[in-house]
Design a protein around this motif. Structure first.
Motif, PDB file in Angstrom:
ATOM      1  N   GLU A 103       0.751  -1.030   0.087  1.00 58.17           N
ATOM      2  CA  GLU A 103       0.091   0.096   0.132  1.00 58.17           C
ATOM      3  C   GLU A 103       0.876   1.080  -0.049  1.00 58.17           C
ATOM      4  O   GLU A 103       1.926   1.495   0.640  1.00 58.17           O
ATOM      5  CB  GLU A 103      -0.663  -0.202   1.233  1.00 58.17           C
ATOM      6  N   ARG A 104       0.154   2.737  -0.849  1.00 59.74           N
ATOM      7  CA  ARG A 104       1.057   3.710  -0.502  1.00 59.74           C
ATOM      8  C   ARG A 104       1.880   3.899   0.826  1.00 59.74           C
ATOM      9  O   ARG A 104       0.941   4.187   1.717  1.00 59.74           O
ATOM     10  CB  ARG A 104       0.295   4.899  -1.390  1.00 59.74           C
ATOM     11  N   GLN A 105       2.883   4.319   1.093  1.00 59.67           N
ATOM     12  CA  GLN A 105       3.770   4.215   2.364  1.00 59.67           C
ATOM     13  C   GLN A 105       4.114   6.030   1.938  1.00 59.67           C
ATOM     14  O   GLN A 105       5.472   5.649   1.374  1.00 59.67           O
ATOM     15  CB  GLN A 105       3.767   3.240   3.160  1.00 59.67           C
ATOM     16  N   GLY A 106       4.355   6.616   2.922  1.00 60.09           N
ATOM     17  CA  GLY A 106       5.261   7.951   2.918  1.00 60.09           C
ATOM     18  C   GLY A 106       7.060   7.411   3.043  1.00 60.09           C
ATOM     19  O   GLY A 106       7.230   5.888   3.603  1.00 60.09           O
ATOM     20  N   ILE A 107       7.679   8.262   2.526  1.00 53.69           N
ATOM     21  CA  ILE A 107       8.897   7.889   3.053  1.00 53.69           C
ATOM     22  C   ILE A 107       9.522   8.876   3.757  1.00 53.69           C
ATOM     23  O   ILE A 107       9.625   9.989   3.936  1.00 53.69           O
ATOM     24  CB  ILE A 107      10.144   9.140   1.086  1.00 53.69           C
ATOM     25  N   PRO A 108      10.048   8.071   4.607  1.00 57.56           N
ATOM     26  CA  PRO A 108      10.737   8.806   5.703  1.00 57.56           C
ATOM     27  C   PRO A 108      11.251   9.565   5.708  1.00 57.56           C
ATOM     28  O   PRO A 108      12.162   9.718   5.529  1.00 57.56           O
ATOM     29  CB  PRO A 108      11.541   7.838   6.772  1.00 57.56           C
ATOM     30  N   GLY A 109      10.500  10.778   6.283  1.00 56.95           N
ATOM     31  CA  GLY A 109      11.512  12.596   6.465  1.00 56.95           C
ATOM     32  C   GLY A 109      10.925  13.509   5.522  1.00 56.95           C
ATOM     33  O   GLY A 109      11.394  14.001   5.327  1.00 56.95           O
ATOM     34  N   VAL A 110      10.642  12.778   4.203  1.00 58.29           N
ATOM     35  CA  VAL A 110       9.383  13.697   3.120  1.00 58.29           C
ATOM     36  C   VAL A 110       8.718  13.869   3.455  1.00 58.29           C
ATOM     37  O   VAL A 110       7.984  13.069   3.101  1.00 58.29           O
ATOM     38  CB  VAL A 110      10.327  12.967   2.066  1.00 58.29           C
ATOM     39  N   ARG A 111       8.399  15.439   2.953  1.00 59.52           N
ATOM     40  CA  ARG A 111       7.045  16.070   3.322  1.00 59.52           C
ATOM     41  C   ARG A 111       5.948  15.901   1.494  1.00 59.52           C
ATOM     42  O   ARG A 111       4.902  15.570   2.435  1.00 59.52           O
ATOM     43  CB  ARG A 111       7.423  17.543   3.769  1.00 59.52           C
ATOM     44  N   GLN A 112       7.090  15.720   0.530  1.00 55.44           N
ATOM     45  CA  GLN A 112       5.893  16.153   0.161  1.00 55.44           C
ATOM     46  C   GLN A 112       6.608  15.212  -0.853  1.00 55.44           C
ATOM     47  O   GLN A 112       8.123  15.392  -1.481  1.00 55.44           O
ATOM     48  CB  GLN A 112       5.986  17.352  -0.233  1.00 55.44           C
ATOM     49  N   VAL A 218      17.386   4.902  -0.055  1.00 52.50           N
ATOM     50  CA  VAL A 218      18.151   5.881   0.353  1.00 52.50           C
ATOM     51  C   VAL A 218      18.590   6.560   1.263  1.00 52.50           C
ATOM     52  O   VAL A 218      17.116   7.224   2.114  1.00 52.50           O
ATOM     53  CB  VAL A 218      17.903   6.773  -0.518  1.00 52.50           C
ATOM     54  N   ASN A 219      18.978   7.412   2.098  1.00 53.63           N
ATOM     55  CA  ASN A 219      19.046   8.060   2.965  1.00 53.63           C
ATOM     56  C   ASN A 219      18.538   9.783   2.702  1.00 53.63           C
ATOM     57  O   ASN A 219      19.519  10.654   2.990  1.00 53.63           O
ATOM     58  CB  ASN A 219      20.348   7.657   4.003  1.00 53.63           C
ATOM     59  N   TRP A 220      17.331   9.943   2.328  1.00 53.87           N
ATOM     60  CA  TRP A 220      16.724  10.769   2.500  1.00 53.87           C
ATOM     61  C   TRP A 220      17.142  12.044   3.314  1.00 53.87           C
ATOM     62  O   TRP A 220      17.201  13.289   3.250  1.00 53.87           O
ATOM     63  CB  TRP A 220      15.931  11.076   1.413  1.00 53.87           C
ATOM     64  N   GLY A 221      16.986  11.938   4.485  1.00 52.02           N
ATOM     65  CA  GLY A 221      17.591  12.655   5.629  1.00 52.02           C
ATOM     66  C   GLY A 221      15.826  13.331   5.634  1.00 52.02           C
ATOM     67  O   GLY A 221      14.851  12.831   5.511  1.00 52.02           O
ATOM     68  N   GLU A 222      16.142  15.083   6.153  1.00 54.59           N
ATOM     69  CA  GLU A 222      14.494  15.815   6.290  1.00 54.59           C
ATOM     70  C   GLU A 222      14.297  16.566   4.972  1.00 54.59           C
ATOM     71  O   GLU A 222      15.290  17.025   5.364  1.00 54.59           O
ATOM     72  CB  GLU A 222      14.894  16.801   7.557  1.00 54.59           C
ATOM     73  N   ARG A 223      13.154  16.336   4.586  1.00 51.51           N
ATOM     74  CA  ARG A 223      13.303  16.749   3.402  1.00 51.51           C
ATOM     75  C   ARG A 223      11.733  17.319   3.034  1.00 51.51           C
ATOM     76  O   ARG A 223      11.015  17.058   2.744  1.00 51.51           O
ATOM     77  CB  ARG A 223      13.576  15.845   1.602  1.00 51.51           C
ATOM     78  N   ASP A 224      12.202  18.757   1.985  1.00 51.94           N
ATOM     79  CA  ASP A 224      10.533  19.927   2.004  1.00 51.94           C
ATOM     80  C   ASP A 224       9.963  18.689   1.433  1.00 51.94           C
ATOM     81  O   ASP A 224       8.850  18.690   0.872  1.00 51.94           O
ATOM     82  CB  ASP A 224      11.203  20.952   2.730  1.00 51.94           C
ATOM     83  N   VAL A 225      11.002  18.477   0.123  1.00 43.42           N
ATOM     84  CA  VAL A 225      10.352  17.800  -0.775  1.00 43.42           C
ATOM     85  C   VAL A 225      11.019  17.228  -1.692  1.00 43.42           C
ATOM     86  O   VAL A 225      12.345  17.449  -1.512  1.00 43.42           O
ATOM     87  CB  VAL A 225       9.536  19.353  -2.231  1.00 43.42           C
ATOM     88  N   LEU A 226      11.079  16.175  -2.762  1.00 41.70           N
ATOM     89  CA  LEU A 226      11.993  15.052  -3.442  1.00 41.70           C
ATOM     90  C   LEU A 226      10.543  15.087  -4.300  1.00 41.70           C
ATOM     91  O   LEU A 226       9.521  15.058  -4.933  1.00 41.70           O
ATOM     92  CB  LEU A 226      10.985  13.690  -2.542  1.00 41.70           C
ATOM     93  N   VAL A 227      12.110  15.697  -5.483  1.00 43.93           N
ATOM     94  CA  VAL A 227      11.369  16.300  -6.961  1.00 43.93           C
ATOM     95  C   VAL A 227      11.666  14.520  -7.608  1.00 43.93           C
ATOM     96  O   VAL A 227      12.672  14.608  -8.042  1.00 43.93           O
ATOM     97  CB  VAL A 227      12.040  17.414  -7.495  1.00 43.93           C
ATOM     98  N   VAL A 228      10.575  13.855  -8.360  1.00 39.39           N
ATOM     99  CA  VAL A 228      10.807  13.015  -9.376  1.00 39.39           C
ATOM    100  C   VAL A 228      11.095  12.857 -10.339  1.00 39.39           C
ATOM    101  O   VAL A 228      10.205  13.477 -10.918  1.00 39.39           O
ATOM    102  CB  VAL A 228      10.465  11.631  -9.443  1.00 39.39           C
ATOM    103  N   ASP A 229      12.032  12.916 -11.297  1.00 40.18           N
ATOM    104  CA  ASP A 229      12.139  12.929 -12.831  1.00 40.18           C
ATOM    105  C   ASP A 229      11.938  11.602 -13.159  1.00 40.18           C
ATOM    106  O   ASP A 229      12.289  10.105 -13.342  1.00 40.18           O
ATOM    107  CB  ASP A 229      13.525  13.334 -13.020  1.00 40.18           C
ATOM    108  N   LEU A 230      10.801  11.454 -13.606  1.00 36.25           N
ATOM    109  CA  LEU A 230      10.068  10.290 -14.429  1.00 36.25           C
ATOM    110  C   LEU A 230      10.454  10.142 -16.268  1.00 36.25           C
ATOM    111  O   LEU A 230      10.751  10.825 -17.093  1.00 36.25           O
ATOM    112  CB  LEU A 230       8.894   9.941 -14.087  1.00 36.25           C
ATOM    113  N   PRO A 231      11.044   8.824 -16.253  1.00 37.54           N
ATOM    114  CA  PRO A 231      11.464   8.584 -17.761  1.00 37.54           C
ATOM    115  C   PRO A 231       9.782   8.713 -18.626  1.00 37.54           C
ATOM    116  O   PRO A 231       8.367   9.194 -18.076  1.00 37.54           O
ATOM    117  CB  PRO A 231      11.586   7.076 -17.513  1.00 37.54           C
ATOM    118  N   PRO A 232      10.114   9.305 -19.813  1.00 38.24           N
ATOM    119  CA  PRO A 232       8.634   9.283 -21.060  1.00 38.24           C
ATOM    120  C   PRO A 232       7.649   8.588 -21.238  1.00 38.24           C
ATOM    121  O   PRO A 232       7.963   7.455 -20.496  1.00 38.24           O
ATOM    122  CB  PRO A 232       9.247  10.361 -22.176  1.00 38.24           C
ATOM    123  N   GLY A 233       6.681   8.471 -21.536  1.00 39.56           N
ATOM    124  CA  GLY A 233       5.692   8.171 -21.816  1.00 39.56           C
ATOM    125  C   GLY A 233       4.528   7.393 -20.609  1.00 39.56           C
ATOM    126  O   GLY A 233       4.414   8.272 -19.814  1.00 39.56           O
TER     127      GLY A 233
END
Length: 368
Positions: A103-112, A218-233
């Motif tokens: 099920e969808r689950q948040g990433i520890p430390g990542v707000r958005q 991944v040890n993202w630490g505390e992040r206000d936002v994670l930007v995800v660059d998706l592949p095309p399609g």
């Protein structure tokens, strides 16, 4: 006669070329034993380390043959099994359940989480994602960038870190990747884990698995936002992200011409169908600005396409990004235009895009 401890000691100095970690500690060499004068071990390399196989096999063979009483070496090649929720970094999707998503689950430390997507390649999606992430970071936000374009990972080059390798901590199924710090943010990419020009020839379950590892191992630490660059399609990567992580939304990148719009419509509709908010449309390559005539604008790919797509979907047109030389130059020398030329037309447009998303997604309050 050699014992197992002696054989293990002989192999202990062998290391992963990227992280410098012992192959024994990483779990890539296991089941070490001897059968008379023959030494036998199991070699299970993750996908990103496959280019090291010949070197590792040669070094292991030489190390074991140097042990007194050993005159033959047998190497059992195998893919490492990955548990449904974790596994050695880069080994995802090879074992039972590796392609299954919880099920969808948040990433520890990542707000958005904000995804950047496009219906087709060649529209400058990665350029938008990298510059958006840098602009958000320059505004004071704690930003992570996940380059999920597994088959075409360009973010390391655009950020000037293509020659760096991330560190891996932990062992076996508890491995954690340390992201690379650069340009005011932290990032991970498949491009950091493979050799230059090495193709990633993976089927869907393996792709799903590595994206999940990039999200949760991944040890993202505390992040206000994670930007995800998706592949095309509209394929496995988009489905994996949408099903795995609750997202603030997705930004759709297109160019003005009809061919690009047709594919962008499909991508936009896919996210709406999966219940992912569409934050808006970014029209890239709106007009060319020649360096010798900065007041001129040439619509090389037509006009109005981004506005049309946004109006059809009932979402904002977030930005119309021009084409100019500082964008190309910044991407090729590893310093995105929002950092190398923030007062250029493109730099200002990316900064305004970041400001709109910052306000719309309420990213700033975490800084208080």
């Amino acid at each position: 006669m050699a014992c197992a401890d002696t054989l293990l000691q002989a192999l202990q100095p062998l290391c992963d070329a990227g992280s410098g970690r012992s192959l024994v500690e990483l779990g890539w060499i296991s089941d070490l034993r001897h059968q008379g004068s023959r030494a036998v071990f199991r070699l299970a390399l993750p996908g990103f380390a496959s280019s090291q196989r010949e070197r590792i096999a040669a070094e292991a063979r030489a190390a074991l043959l140097a042990v007194e009483g050993i005159n033959d070496v047998q190497i059992e090649l195998a893919q490492p099994a990955a548990a449904p929720s974790s596994g050695p970094i880069g080994a995802a999707g090879h074992g039972p359940g590796g392609g299954q998503l919880p099920e969808r689950q948040g990433i520890p430390g990542v707000r958005q989480v904000i995804a950047v997507s496009s219906g087709k390649g060649g529209v400058g999606k990665s350029t938008v994602a990298v510059n958006l992430a840098c602009a958000l970071a320059a505004s004071g936000l704690r930003v992570g960038l996940l380059d999920a374009d597994i088959y075409g990972p360009n973010a390391p080059t655009m950020l000037g870190v293509a020659d760096r390798s991330p560190q891996v901590t932990g062992s076996g199924n508890d491995q954690v990747l340390e992201p690379i710090e650069c340009c005011g943010l932290v990032m991970v990419s498949m491009g950091l884990l493979i050799q230059e020009n090495q193709p990633v020839v993976w089927r869907g379950p393996m792709l799903n698995g590595i994206i999940r590892q990039f999200l949760y191992q991944v040890n993202w630490g505390e992040r206000d936002v994670l930007v995800v660059d998706l592949p095309p399609g509209t394929g496995d990567a988009q489905l994996t992200l949408a099903q795995a992580v609750p997202m603030a939304g997705v930004v759709i990148v297109t160019t003005p011409q009809q061919v690009s719009l047709q594919d962008a419509r499909r991508g936009l509709a896919m996210f709406l169908q999966m219940g992912v908010p569409v934050l808006g449309v970014v029209e890239n390559m709106t007009a060319f600005i020649p360096p010798d005539l900065p007041d001129r604008r040439y619509a090389l790919f037509g006009s109005g396409g981004g506005r049309l797509l946004a109006d059809e979907a009932g979402v904002p047109l977030l930005a119309q990004l021009p084409m100019e030389m500082p964008v190309l130059e910044g991407g090729e020398r590893g310093l995105p235009v929002v950092l190398s030329a923030p007062t250029s037309a493109s730099g200002r447009a990316f900064i305004e895009l970041a400001e709109r998303l910052n306000a719309g997604c309420a990213l700033s309050p975490a800084l208080a």
